[in-house]
Design a protein around this motif. Structure first.
Motif, PDB file in Angstrom:
ATOM      1  N   CYS A 182      24.219  -3.676  12.958  1.00 53.97           N
ATOM      2  CA  CYS A 182      24.647  -2.556  14.167  1.00 53.97           C
ATOM      3  C   CYS A 182      23.291  -1.889  14.285  1.00 53.97           C
ATOM      4  N   GLN A 183      22.760  -0.431  13.763  1.00 60.85           N
ATOM      5  CA  GLN A 183      21.901   0.005  13.794  1.00 60.85           C
ATOM      6  C   GLN A 183      20.481  -0.964  13.739  1.00 60.85           C
ATOM      7  N   MET A 184      20.653  -2.287  12.898  1.00 56.45           N
ATOM      8  CA  MET A 184      18.952  -2.887  13.111  1.00 56.45           C
ATOM      9  C   MET A 184      19.608  -3.679  14.735  1.00 56.45           C
ATOM     10  N   ARG A 185      20.321  -3.507  15.207  1.00 52.73           N
ATOM     11  CA  ARG A 185      20.288  -4.518  15.854  1.00 52.73           C
ATOM     12  C   ARG A 185      19.767  -3.389  17.402  1.00 52.73           C
TER      13      ARG A 185
ATOM     14  N   ARG B 151      13.688  -2.252  21.687  1.00 57.36           N
ATOM     15  CA  ARG B 151      12.160  -2.552  21.617  1.00 57.36           C
ATOM     16  C   ARG B 151      11.974  -3.676  22.279  1.00 57.36           C
ATOM     17  N   GLY B 152      13.249  -4.554  23.171  1.00 61.44           N
ATOM     18  CA  GLY B 152      12.780  -5.368  23.502  1.00 61.44           C
ATOM     19  C   GLY B 152      13.450  -6.342  23.486  1.00 61.44           C
ATOM     20  N   VAL B 153      13.431  -6.675  21.630  1.00 62.61           N
ATOM     21  CA  VAL B 153      13.800  -7.336  21.021  1.00 62.61           C
ATOM     22  C   VAL B 153      15.357  -7.744  20.347  1.00 62.61           C
ATOM     23  N   THR B 154      16.427  -8.800  20.787  1.00 61.85           N
ATOM     24  CA  THR B 154      17.589  -9.230  20.884  1.00 61.85           C
ATOM     25  C   THR B 154      17.919  -9.770  19.320  1.00 61.85           C
ATOM     26  N   ILE B 155      18.848 -10.005  19.072  1.00 65.43           N
ATOM     27  CA  ILE B 155      19.683 -10.266  18.105  1.00 65.43           C
ATOM     28  C   ILE B 155      20.651 -11.120  18.135  1.00 65.43           C
TER      29      ILE B 155
END
Length: 338
Positions: free
Chosen positions: A137-140, A146-150
């Protein structure tokens, strides 16, 4: 002085004893240091002792039983209604003793060292799984900032994060890449530790006949089987199968008065981890039953069609809990649904 019941308020260093006779009259009260507790109880004739469920309760239960006493562990929520006046050690010990004397009191199933070892395995594994979930969750969140989704699933996160780190066109700074890479490496380390605990749980499962017997139930695997056996033993603390299902929090909450009966969602009492495992297993049963035509699957499908998916899942989990009680209490093999 004849002691029939004794309530002991457990603590780290100082213990409070409250003893009564068969008529409920207080005959002995004493504050004892940890070093002298067992010696004090060794000088008291065998009686019925009550203690609250807390850290170390089952270890003390075994020590007291070795001295010839009958020991019962009581959940704190069942002791609280008997607490008089303000909370202190003397009043707590008296409340425990009063709760112990109630003819309809429900007690916590006792646990031996093997059961506590299995529970320690499950708790340690659950802690690592929670850490891993928080890490993902923290990495997400850092990447989304920064505008990057996973994707949400753990497997997709494992797949996408390395791709994101290799992609030089997504605008991530060098420091952000280093932070995500370190966190991802830590997540892989947690994966390895969790797999190690899984192997230990599988070893326990293979070496325990009771676990292997109840794992034949649809929706019960090695983790659920070992967790159940560790929590309830042979099920002797439960007077019937519904009592065990209620202890696991798999029965409806009631808000009834007079002729009005109002049933709400499940009570969610008891061991949350155990209930979660049973619910997850039941969810898989309900999902695969949609394509089957046997009697049990027809029963599951009828509940799903009439009451919805969630109620069908709880119904299967409740049914599995009842079957587990019957198998453990009567030492029976699993009989497939006709």
């Amino acid at each position: 002085m004849t002691i029939a019941f004794m309530g002991i308020d457990l603590a780290k260093n100082v213990f409070q004893l409250h003893c009564v006779d068969a008529d409920g009259k207080a005959v002995f009260k004493k504050r004892v240091r940890r070093q002298g507790l067992l010696a004090e109880l060794a000088d008291i004739p065998a009686c019925r002792i009550g203690i609250e469920a807390c850290t170390g309760a089952f270890w003390w239960q075994r020590q007291f039983e070795a001295l010839g006493h009958t020991v019962k562990v009581i959940a704190p929520q069942y002791v609280k209604p008997f607490l008089k006046h303000q909370k202190n050690d003397r009043n707590d010990a008296e409340a425990i003793c009063t709760a112990l004397m109630q003819p309809n009191m429900k007690f916590v199933p006792s646990k031996n060292e093997e059961q506590q070892d299995i529970q320690a395995l499950h708790r340690a594994r659950r802690r690592l799984v929670n850490h891993r979930t928080a890490l993902v969750c923290q990495m997400r969140g850092l990447l989304l900032d920064r505008g990057v989704t996973i994707p949400l699933t753990l497997g997709r996160a494992r797949q996408r994060i390395p791709e994101i780190l290799e992609d030089q066109s997504n605008g991530l700074t060098g420091m952000t890449r280093e932070i995500i890479a370190d966190l991802f490496e830590f997540m892989l380390q947690l994966d390895a530790r969790i797999k190690a605990f899984d192997r230990r749980i599988d070893h326990v499962f293979r070496s325990n006949p009771d676990c292997q017997r109840i794992a034949r139930i649809c929706g019960v695997g090695s983790k659920t089987a070992t967790a159940v056996v560790a929590a309830v033993g042979d099920g002797k603390e439960f007077k019937n199968r519904r009592h065990m299902a209620a202890w696991m929090g798999l029965v409806p909450r009631q808000h009834s008065s007079g002729d009005k009966r109002l049933l709400m969602g499940i009570s969610k009492r008891g061991d949350k981890h155990l209930r979660t495992l049973l619910i997850h297993g039941a969810r898989s049963v309900v999902r695969v039953s949609q394509s089957r035509t046997d009697a049990f699957s027809r029963w599951v499908n009828s509940i799903r069609e009439r009451r919805g998916m969630n109620r069908a899942i709880v119904a299967v989990a409740n049914k599995n809990a009842r079957i587990i009680w019957a198998m453990l209490r009567r030492n029976e093999e699993f009989r497939a649904h006709a």
